[in-house]
Scaffold this active site. Sequence first.
Site, PDB file in Angstrom:
ATOM      1  CE  LYS A 139      27.074  94.693 -70.032  1.00 15.33           C
ATOM      2  NZ  LYS A 139      27.945  94.300 -71.160  1.00 15.33           N
ATOM      3  CG  HIS A 280       8.237  57.620 -44.096  1.00 14.91           C
ATOM      4  ND1 HIS A 280       8.555  58.939 -43.883  1.00 14.91           N
ATOM      5  CD2 HIS A 280       7.616  57.205 -42.963  1.00 14.91           C
ATOM      6  CE1 HIS A 280       8.151  59.308 -42.682  1.00 14.91           C
ATOM      7  NE2 HIS A 280       7.570  58.281 -42.109  1.00 14.91           N
TER       8      HIS A 280
END
Length: 537
Positions: A139, A280
């Site tokens: 922070k 595929h």
Amino acid sequence: MNVKIKRALISVSDKTGVAEFAKKLAGFGVEIISTGGTAKCLSEAGLDVISIDSVTGFPEMMNGRVKTLHPKIHGGLLGLRDNKEHTDAMEQHDITPIDLVCVNLYPFEQTIAKSDCTFADAIENIDIGGPSMVRSAAKNNKFVTVVTDPAHYEEVLSEMQANDGCTTTQLRAKFAAAAFSLTANYDAAISKYLNSKQSNEFPDRVSLAMTKAAELRYGENPHQSGAFYRLAKKDEVSVGNARVLPGSTTDISFNNLLDVNAAFELVKEFTRPAAVVVKHLNPCGCAVDDDIKVAYEKAYLGDVVSAFGGIIALNRKVDAELATIIMESYARFGKANGASGFFAEVIIAPEYDKEALEIIRTLKGWGERVRLMETGPISRDSIDTSEYDVRCIVGGMLLQKRDLAGWEPENLTYPTKLKPTEQQLIDLELAWITAKHVKSNTITLVSGSKLVGVGAGQMNRVESGLIAFKMAGEKAKGSAMGSDAFFPFPDNIENAAKAGIACIVQPGGSKKDDEVIAKADELGIAMVFTGKRHFKH
């Protein structure tokens, strides 16, 4: 803005490289504060270390649960050095700024992965002080450098070397982002574990703990970027945990990983030697045999045209003989069966012989292009039954339990007058398992333990059947047919009879089951009901 590192707090569970890192910090004149086991490690390495209790004025207590949760620590991390109110408070309470925090967290995920881990063990390995310091430092990254990974040590030292013992705004911001990602993943892992101990299968909030394993060349298409993220801790034998072997001239791609996963999850289903060829996302070849080399040959011959540029998955080790067969697929089997050529994008297997790797990489043709993946021994016992199947939609995700249902002989029913033979049951099993891994609507045809026809992803089941029959041609005669869902009408049965299908496996459960069964009896087709469907969208 550059910030001079004058004081560092080091408290790590993973002590890899930490003594050397601390020595180099001390070489810049940095004062080192440390806790418990880390302080002992650094002292034994010959470093002067300030103990945490001498800073806080309180001893480490409660078996180490309380040691850094103190204003003199968090005030030193959170205080804004350009805010007079903050600096006055720090001076009033004798709080000295801390410029660098080096923290990694209790090994929660490693702990719960142990077979003998108790609930109490898991709870004790939930870090409180570590994440608190990390968050405070992150922070206040305007002034504080937070280091949460041994891989970051050299980057910090290089910056300090280049900037007279300082770190830059850019580095502190980068490491702060990494720190919040770490604590988010850590909390997600804890949340997942605790939720797994509750009766609520789908909790109100779900977080996924994942770590980036690779940036990919692009996503499904070149205009899309892509990356692969691995679940933080997952022991299942899978594509996500597989090792990509060196030697290929081309990196593995987004589409490769999707296809490899489809192929490997199918081949994992079988205890007998099995081979799968996927194109595929759908299998164009699948076969089982007592000999893995024969299984591969049968799988490849299932559709030699579609196999071009596909994925090969095997559930047995690749030895020199199998490697040669795979690399010479076109010359041995493909050319005579209508193929224009052959290469595989990826081969995935539990293991490769050294000779097999040499053959694949050096045999003239496409060996330098294929990506090789190694999973280690396949074990059904490693499957994580608690894991979610996650599907993304725009704006959200769908979660469901994985479809782990397979061939369940004890649940089969035989509604037709004609019952399948022993060999037909073997083929029906393969047809059913393969159908589970084909996009719905699905029809599969199997003959001689080999997939010979597939109808995948059509908008109606009749069309899927017609595609499968066309693909199989004469091989459809006498074959076993699988359907991932029930037949709403008898028309599929009529078409199957015209193609010469001998037996069918399907879930059952249609309002018109009686009509479907009657049509099968009329046309002399044996039918098996599984009681479960396998939609795959």
